[in-house]
Design a protein around this motif. Structure first.
Motif, short mmCIF file in Angstrom:
data_model
loop_
_atom_site.label_atom_id
_atom_site.label_comp_id
_atom_site.label_asym_id
_atom_site.label_seq_id
_atom_site.Cartn_x
_atom_site.Cartn_y
_atom_site.Cartn_z
N LEU A 42 37.79 55.55 39.09
CA LEU A 42 38.73 55.16 40.15
C LEU A 42 38.03 54.38 41.25
N GLU A 43 36.84 54.79 41.61
CA GLU A 43 36.10 54.07 42.65
C GLU A 43 35.78 52.65 42.19
N TRP A 44 35.36 52.50 40.93
CA TRP A 44 35.07 51.16 40.41
C TRP A 44 36.33 50.30 40.43
N GLN A 45 37.45 50.89 40.00
CA GLN A 45 38.72 50.17 39.98
C GLN A 45 39.13 49.70 41.37
N GLU A 46 38.93 50.55 42.36
CA GLU A 46 39.38 50.24 43.72
C GLU A 46 38.52 49.20 44.41
N THR A 47 37.27 49.05 43.97
CA THR A 47 36.35 48.17 44.70
C THR A 47 36.01 46.87 43.97
N ALA A 48 36.22 46.80 42.66
CA ALA A 48 35.74 45.66 41.88
C ALA A 48 36.27 44.33 42.38
N ASN A 49 37.58 44.25 42.60
CA ASN A 49 38.17 42.98 43.02
C ASN A 49 38.01 42.72 44.51
N VAL A 50 37.75 43.78 45.26
CA VAL A 50 37.48 43.62 46.69
C VAL A 50 36.09 43.03 46.90
N LYS A 51 35.12 43.57 46.16
CA LYS A 51 33.75 43.07 46.26
C LYS A 51 33.63 41.63 45.77
N ARG A 52 34.37 41.31 44.71
CA ARG A 52 34.25 39.99 44.09
C ARG A 52 35.64 39.42 43.81
N PRO A 53 36.30 38.94 44.87
CA PRO A 53 37.65 38.39 44.68
C PRO A 53 37.68 37.17 43.79
N TRP A 54 36.52 36.53 43.60
CA TRP A 54 36.46 35.35 42.72
C TRP A 54 36.53 35.71 41.24
N LYS B 15 39.09 36.57 39.80
CA LYS B 15 40.35 35.97 39.34
C LYS B 15 40.16 34.52 38.90
N ASP B 16 39.20 33.81 39.48
CA ASP B 16 38.94 32.44 39.04
C ASP B 16 38.51 32.42 37.57
N PHE B 17 37.71 33.40 37.19
CA PHE B 17 37.29 33.51 35.79
C PHE B 17 38.48 33.89 34.91
N PHE B 18 39.30 34.83 35.38
CA PHE B 18 40.47 35.24 34.60
C PHE B 18 41.39 34.04 34.35
N ASP B 19 41.60 33.22 35.37
CA ASP B 19 42.46 32.06 35.22
C ASP B 19 41.85 31.04 34.26
N PRO C 89 39.07 49.19 33.54
CA PRO C 89 40.41 49.64 33.94
C PRO C 89 41.51 48.63 33.68
N GLY C 90 41.22 47.58 32.93
CA GLY C 90 42.28 46.74 32.40
C GLY C 90 42.77 45.60 33.27
N PHE C 91 41.98 45.17 34.24
CA PHE C 91 42.42 44.05 35.07
C PHE C 91 42.59 42.77 34.23
N LEU C 92 41.60 42.48 33.40
CA LEU C 92 41.67 41.28 32.58
C LEU C 92 42.73 41.44 31.49
N THR C 93 42.81 42.61 30.90
CA THR C 93 43.83 42.88 29.88
C THR C 93 45.22 42.56 30.42
N GLN C 94 45.53 43.09 31.59
CA GLN C 94 46.85 42.87 32.19
C GLN C 94 47.08 41.41 32.52
N HIS C 95 46.06 40.75 33.03
CA HIS C 95 46.20 39.35 33.43
C HIS C 95 46.51 38.48 32.21
N LEU C 96 45.78 38.67 31.13
CA LEU C 96 45.98 37.84 29.95
C LEU C 96 47.30 38.15 29.24
N LEU C 97 47.62 39.43 29.10
CA LEU C 97 48.87 39.79 28.43
C LEU C 97 50.09 39.30 29.20
#
Length: 207
Positions: free
Chosen positions: A17-29, A31-35, A58-66
């Protein structure tokens, strides 16, 4: 040389949960890779397209691509059942029907045998260092080749070992070490389409 121990256990709900909550906050960029992945995959996904993500977390990329690519079939591979649980909570019902979750560790011998098919795209995003030592990278990349379809694409995004990025030179590789490991695994025509704040993407097509 000993493996580098991880300071957290992502099989534990609190750490996950801690990793999930902080991953995109620490590195908002991130999403540039996901796009970038979406734009790369879209032209080849008019028919069914098989994607494997290793270390899917925790599935951030999974959700983005699907959500962006309606014709893809997605396999998420991670050693943490807890991470898979968090990932599934992010998907709509229709997206869940196109996602398969496999619990396994790519540090285990013959881990690839848990996967029953070959893939058009294999992505490992911010998880290569979970090999826990860079000396394993060449054999890992060789295994990936066996999982790719003809004309398949392999995408490796990880932190660089560099003055402006990560400092542990046993866990992380510099850019040249990444290139050498991929070349020794017989990948050719290696591209570096994106590099932001020490996070670097390597793109290879099987010829």
């Amino acid at each position: 040389m000993n493996d580098v121990e991880s300071p957290i256990d992502l099989r534990n709900l609190k750490d996950a949960l801690e990793w999930q909550e902080t991953a995109n906050v620490k590195r908002p960029w991130r999403k540039d890779f996901f796009d970038y992945y979406v734009d790369l995959i879209r032209p080849r996904s008019s028919d069914q397209c098989q994607i494997l993500e290793l270390g899917s977390g925790p599935g951030f990329l999974t959700q983005h691509l699907l959500s962006q690519l309606p014709n893809i079939e997605y396999t998420a591979f991670d050693f943490s059942a807890v991470m898979h649980q968090l990932a599934q909570e992010k998907l709509h019902a229709s997206e869940k029907t196109r996602a398969t979750y496999v619990v396994g560790s790519f540090k285990d011998a013959h881990w690839q045998n848990t996967l029953s098919q070959k893939y058009d795209f294999i992505i490992i995003h911010q998880a290569l260092h979970e090999l826990r030592h860079k000396r394993y990278a060449i054999e890992f990349h060789k295994t990936i080749r066996s999982l790719l379809k003809p004309n398949g694409c392999y995408l490796v995004c990880d932190h660089l070992c560099a003055p402006h990025a990560m400092q542990n030179d046993q866990l992380y590789m510099n850019k040249q070490e990444h290139l050498q490991a991929l070349q020794q695994a017989a990948f050719k025509q290696i591209k570096i389409p994106l590099e932001i704040q020490g996070l670097c993407l390597f793109e290879m097509n099987v010829i």
